[in-house]
Write an enzyme that holds these catalytic residues in place. Structure first.
Site, short mmCIF file in Angstrom:
data_model
loop_
_atom_site.label_atom_id
_atom_site.label_comp_id
_atom_site.label_asym_id
_atom_site.label_seq_id
_atom_site.Cartn_x
_atom_site.Cartn_y
_atom_site.Cartn_z
N GLY A 113 0.82 -1.23 0.00
CA GLY A 113 0.00 0.00 0.00
C GLY A 113 0.84 1.26 0.00
CG LEU A 114 3.83 2.02 -2.35
CD1 LEU A 114 4.62 1.91 -3.65
CD2 LEU A 114 4.78 2.39 -1.21
CG MET A 170 -0.89 7.26 6.76
SD MET A 170 0.11 8.25 7.90
CE MET A 170 0.20 7.17 9.33
CB SER A 202 -0.86 8.11 16.19
OG SER A 202 -1.17 9.49 16.22
CE LYS A 257 -3.80 6.17 15.39
NZ LYS A 257 -4.84 6.63 14.60
CG HIS A 313 -4.16 8.33 19.59
ND1 HIS A 313 -4.53 8.90 18.38
CD2 HIS A 313 -3.01 8.95 19.95
CE1 HIS A 313 -3.66 9.83 18.04
NE2 HIS A 313 -2.72 9.88 18.98
CG ASN A 314 -7.69 8.04 15.97
OD1 ASN A 314 -6.52 8.08 16.37
ND2 ASN A 314 -8.00 7.80 14.72
CD GLU A 364 -6.58 12.46 15.97
OE1 GLU A 364 -5.61 11.71 16.12
OE2 GLU A 364 -7.27 12.47 14.93
CE LYS A 398 -9.51 9.35 6.01
NZ LYS A 398 -8.67 10.29 6.81
NE ARG A 433 -34.69 1.08 34.56
CZ ARG A 433 -34.19 0.01 35.16
NH1 ARG A 433 -33.84 0.09 36.43
NH2 ARG A 433 -34.04 -1.11 34.51
CG HIS A 460 -37.88 -1.92 34.99
ND1 HIS A 460 -37.73 -3.02 34.18
CD2 HIS A 460 -38.55 -1.00 34.24
CE1 HIS A 460 -38.25 -2.77 33.00
NE2 HIS A 460 -38.77 -1.55 33.01
C1 6PG Z 1 -3.32 9.86 13.74
C2 6PG Z 1 -4.67 10.26 13.26
C3 6PG Z 1 -4.98 9.57 11.99
C4 6PG Z 1 -6.18 10.20 11.29
C5 6PG Z 1 -7.47 9.56 11.72
C6 6PG Z 1 -8.58 10.46 12.10
O1 6PG Z 1 -3.26 9.45 14.88
O2 6PG Z 1 -2.37 9.99 12.99
O3 6PG Z 1 -5.63 9.93 14.20
O4 6PG Z 1 -5.08 8.23 12.26
O5 6PG Z 1 -6.17 11.53 11.38
O6 6PG Z 1 -7.82 8.78 10.66
O7 6PG Z 1 -9.31 10.77 11.02
P1 6PG Z 1 -10.76 11.38 11.04
O8 6PG Z 1 -10.69 12.68 11.73
O9 6PG Z 1 -11.01 11.55 9.56
O10 6PG Z 1 -11.71 10.41 11.63
#
Ligand code: 6PG
Length: 621
Positions: A169-170, A173, A291, A346, A349-350, A353, A420, A599, A605
């Site tokens: 996969g090129l 990333m 990441s 991960k 993490h997102n 984020e 995503k 409830r 309940h």
């Molecule tokens: C990272 C990012 C990376 C990407 C995500 C989030 O850690 O490098 O999280 O993985 O930015 O895909 O993307 P979205 O904001 O589009 O959900």
């Protein structure tokens, strides 16, 4: 090819060299037979040779090695103890070095057993003193039998021309990771499928980054066969069905022991499914969170590998070499845990984020009515010089200042954010696990709300908008509110990871996770460095005295910010949620008694009482 088998006297160079030469059907030579006469005389008199004496001998050997190399090749047994000797031997020719390693005691024991052979401990010690172990050699322990040693050398020779690692996969990333691996001296094979309009992806990459250690393929079978065994293949392709399709296509070419590494943002339960199904064939599978975006992947990302530990051990040196380094120089890559735990971590993490990004967007919302972009950047810059500093804050400053055609680029960008899916997955699993990670969920909803641009535009015209007060928002309050909200966000994220660790029996190390998030990744920050230390002694940030005091101090500021925002109809869901969560988690008696009663009223309940027992009651309301 010329193979030189080296090691101290008694390591078995001649035995192994002869056996190897026989197996490979190559001539065998002993370096001792190439000494000039003067050396032979000296040695016969028991006078040790010095470096000066050895020089003509080494030159002579180099001359022969060059001529054997252009003929059919050869195996040479030679002590070659010092690097300077090896440099002479290898002048203008390439040698495959085999280094026979053994301890002083073992070699002395063997020498003593040899008939007609005597070497004093002192003489052997002088060999060990002179020895500079080679860095570039196939090292093998003499504890194994000569037959086993030769078998291993032949296996390594077969692998020698093959790539150490393959990358599929090129895309953005994939290319960056490939370049990163090459920069660490890794022998790499890359594969990309040929699709309409993208026929030249591989050729272009090879041309752009031409390197003896790089080979490109558009045929999957040839790609797999070009790799040393057990094969290590890093897949940098989109999560979901593209990955399943690839696994199906590559499966017939893989063998027991090969390792597939998924470096994408896959859903952790999909990773688990793939681990299970591939293990039936003996193929090992790692789900690896990466990441850092394009630049991180190129210069050093944060890497979160999960799956079979044995598989990780075999690829650790590659992943750790390309990873970012923390403040202590350690790789921001650590084995996370079994199953899909790497991808789970991960994913969270997102989630963190998403919330960190939204909190900064909300700071912008709260400052924008009173400040232009440069002033906001100035405020953020001041924050970034404090313990609030982070990668996201840093890039937001640059974003705010960027101009295009004389005006701020940010002001020209549509207020509609995509995603995503990882933020949504984090929120869904939190709901399933019963964990209130409300800030990241609000950040996902904020993106969803932003997507309703047309509807929002229509409805906004119906609203009586409040007049903007002259008095701007108190920047010091906002700073404190931001500080509080970030701690709450991190607490929610780590608490969710901890809960998953217990639920799935992963035994995750939160402090170590925080450590690998201090560099290379999108959420790296000074707060994350603080988290390493706090999480070492307790899995809950709220149990830390200093953080707790800071949260208490900052609460009033957050309330003031919210009041100002409400008055001006400013959309700040994550800040609002931070206060809700903080207040909720620090309130002894909430209103859930009402929910219990309701409830029980309509559904029988049952409910529990404040009587300290586990009893459940039902009332005929
Ligand atoms: C990272 C990012 C990376 C990407 C995500 C989030 O850690 O490098 O999280 O993985 O930015 O895909 O993307 P979205 O904001 O589009 O959900």
């Amino acid at each position: 090819m010329v193979i030189v088998v080296m090691g101290v006297s008694g390591s078995g160079k001649s035995t192994v060299g002869q056996l190897l030469a026989e197996t490979l059907q190559l001539p065998f030579f002993d370096a001792d037979d190439f000494h000039p006469e003067a050396n032979t005389i000296k040695m016969a008199q028991g006078i040790p040779l010095n470096d000066q004496d050895r020089l003509p001998w080494l030159e002579n050997l180099n001359h022969h090695i060059k001529s054997w190399d252009v003929q059919e090749g050869a195996v040479l047994a030679c002590s070659a103890l010092k690097q300077s000797y090896r440099d002479i031997l290898e002048r203008s020719v390439s040698i495959y070095w085999v280094y026979l390693e053994g301890s002083f005691t073992l070699i002395k024991e063997r020498l003593d057993q040899r008939h007609n052979h005597f070497m004093s401990s002192q003489l052997l010690q002088s060999q060990f003193d002179a020895l500079e172990a080679p860095k570039k050699a196939f090292k093998i322990s003499i504890e194994e039998s000569p037959e086993q040693v030769v078998k291993k050398i032949i296996k390594d020779l077969k692998n020698m021309n093959n790539a150490e690692i393959g990358l599929i996969g090129l895309g953005v990333m994939g290319k960056s990771i490939a370049r990163n691996l090459l920069s660490r001296g890794c022998k790499l094979a890359v594969y990309n499928r040929v699709t309409a309009g993208e026929e030249k992806v591989v050729t272009n990459f090879i041309n752009d980054y031409s390197n003896d250690d790089l080979h490109g393929f558009t045929n999957l079978e040839h790609f797999v066969n070009s790799l040393e065994t057990p094969r290590k293949i890093l897949c940098m392709i989109p999560a979901g069905s593209p990955l399943d399709d690839l696994i199906k296509a590559i499966d017939p070419y893989l063998e027991k022991g090969d390792i597939l590494i998924d470096g994408g943002n896959s859903y952790f339960q999909d990773t688990q499914r793939r681990i299970d199904s591939l293990s039936e064939k003996g193929i090992q599978y790692l789900g690896v969170g990466i990441s850092g975006g394009e630049q991180g992947a190129l210069k050093g990302p944060s890497i979160m590998p999960g799956g079979q530990k044995e598989a990780y051990v075999q690829v650790a040196k590659y992943l750790e070499s390309i990873a970012a380094k923390d403040d202590n120089g350690l790789a921001c890559c650590t084995y996370i845990g079994p199953q899909g735990s790497g991808h789970f971590v991960k994913m969270i993490h997102n989630g963190i984020e998403y919330a960190e990004m939204q909190l900064l967007a909300e700071c912008y919302t709260l400052l924008k009515p009173w400040h232009d972009n440069d002033e906001i950047a100035q405020i953020f810059e001041e924050w970034n010089s404090t313990t609030l500093s982070s990668y996201l804050l840093e890039i937001t400053i640059e974003i705010l200042r960027k101009k295009e055609d004389g005006s701020y680029l940010l002001d020209q960008i549509l207020d509609k954010a995509g995603n995503k899916g990882t933020g949504c997955w984090s929120s869904k699993i939190a709901l399933d696990l019963g964990m209130p990670t409300s800030i990241m969920t609000q950040a996902v909803f904020a993106r969803y709300i932003s997507a309703f641009k047309t509807k929002r535009s229509q409805l906004s015209t119906l609203i009586q908008w409040p007049k903007i007060e002259e008095q701007p928002i108190e920047v010091q309050d906002l700073k404190k509110a931001y500080q509080l909200s970030r701690v709450v966000n991190h607490q929610q994220g780590f608490e969710l990871i901890q809960n998953a660790s217990q639920t799935y029996d992963w035994e995750l190390n939160l402090s170590e996770i925080a450590r690998i998030w201090t560099n290379g990744c999108i959420i790296k920050s000074t707060l994350m460095v603080q988290c390493i230390h706090v999480l070492k002694s307790d899995n809950n940030l709220f149990n830390n005295k200093d953080l707790m005091e800071e949260l208490q101090t900052n609460e009033t500021a957050l309330s003031s910010v919210l009041i100002k925002a409400l008055k001006h109809r400013l959309f700040i869901p994550c800040f609002t949620e931070a206060l809700n969560y903080w207040v909720g988690m620090t309130t002894e008696r909430l209103s859930a008694n009402v929910i219990q009663a309701q409830r029980d009223y309509f559904g029988a309940h049952t409910y529990q009482k404040n009587d300290g027992t586990d009893r459940f009651y039902h009332t005929n309301w």
